[in-house]
Design a protein around this motif. Structure first.
Motif, PDB file in Angstrom:
ATOM      1  N   HIS A   1       0.818  -1.215   0.000  1.00 60.95           N
ATOM      2  CA  HIS A   1       0.000   0.000   0.000  1.00 60.95           C
ATOM      3  C   HIS A   1       0.851   1.265   0.000  1.00 60.95           C
ATOM      4  O   HIS A   1       0.701   2.125  -0.854  1.00 60.95           O
ATOM      5  CB  HIS A   1      -0.944  -0.007   1.207  1.00 60.95           C
TER       6      HIS A   1
ATOM      7  N   ALA B   1      -3.533  -2.763   6.486  1.00 63.57           N
ATOM      8  CA  ALA B   1      -3.685  -3.649   5.326  1.00 63.57           C
ATOM      9  C   ALA B   1      -3.495  -5.094   5.787  1.00 63.57           C
ATOM     10  O   ALA B   1      -2.735  -5.373   6.720  1.00 63.57           O
ATOM     11  CB  ALA B   1      -2.668  -3.295   4.249  1.00 63.57           C
TER      12      ALA B   1
ATOM     13  N   PRO C   1      -8.503  -3.480   2.237  1.00 63.42           N
ATOM     14  CA  PRO C   1      -7.939  -2.155   2.021  1.00 63.42           C
ATOM     15  C   PRO C   1      -7.191  -1.695   3.271  1.00 63.42           C
ATOM     16  O   PRO C   1      -7.449  -2.204   4.352  1.00 63.42           O
ATOM     17  CB  PRO C   1      -9.161  -1.289   1.754  1.00 63.42           C
ATOM     18  N   PRO C   2      -6.253  -0.814   3.072  1.00 64.71           N
ATOM     19  CA  PRO C   2      -6.016  -0.018   1.875  1.00 64.71           C
ATOM     20  C   PRO C   2      -5.147  -0.697   0.816  1.00 64.71           C
ATOM     21  O   PRO C   2      -4.898  -0.104  -0.223  1.00 64.71           O
ATOM     22  CB  PRO C   2      -5.338   1.230   2.416  1.00 64.71           C
ATOM     23  N   ALA C   3      -4.667  -1.919   1.037  1.00 63.12           N
ATOM     24  CA  ALA C   3      -3.840  -2.599   0.026  1.00 63.12           C
ATOM     25  C   ALA C   3      -4.733  -3.339  -0.963  1.00 63.12           C
ATOM     26  O   ALA C   3      -5.669  -4.031  -0.564  1.00 63.12           O
ATOM     27  CB  ALA C   3      -2.895  -3.578   0.705  1.00 63.12           C
ATOM     28  N   TYR C   4      -4.435  -3.173  -2.233  1.00 61.27           N
ATOM     29  CA  TYR C   4      -5.159  -3.885  -3.282  1.00 61.27           C
ATOM     30  C   TYR C   4      -4.251  -4.830  -4.051  1.00 61.27           C
ATOM     31  O   TYR C   4      -4.737  -5.674  -4.796  1.00 61.27           O
ATOM     32  CB  TYR C   4      -5.832  -2.896  -4.240  1.00 61.27           C
TER      33      TYR C   4
END
Length: 103
Positions: free
Chosen positions: A45, A67, A79-82
């Motif tokens: 992220h 995340a 989220p916040p990591a995709y």
């Protein structure tokens, strides 16, 4: 495979250890069942270190923004990591944790 010792194997189940080796950062994880895993040491992220990441229900949680990454695959699970993080071959040998950073 080229395994290199990176840290003592005294990692308790359900804990993580952040290590730097050959200019890269890794997160070593011993899951609740005692299996050893290695992931990239920077969160996808914000590229902040996963040092201090917590283990919860098969995932590691980034200490900065929360995340969540699956321990076994590195897949982003919240989220916040995709984007996920890479996993690395890792093993225990002679009281050390060894990492194959060239895989």
């Amino acid at each position: 495979m080229t395994f290199t010792p990176v840290t003592p194997a005294d990692l308790e189940p359900g804990t993580t250890r952040f290590v730097q080796h050959e200019g890269a950062a890794y997160l070593l994880v011993r899951d609740a069942e005692g299996a050893l895993h290695a992931l990239d040491g920077l969160c996808s992220h914000a590229l902040l270190p996963l040092e201090g990441a917590r283990v919860r229900r098969g995932h590691v949680l980034c200490p900065h923004h929360g995340a969540r990454f699956e321990i076994a695959t590195g897949a982003a699970k919240g989220p916040p990591a995709y984007c996920g993080v890479r996993t690395w071959p890792v093993r225990e040998r002679d009281g050390m944790i060894e990492l194959d950073s060239h895989a």
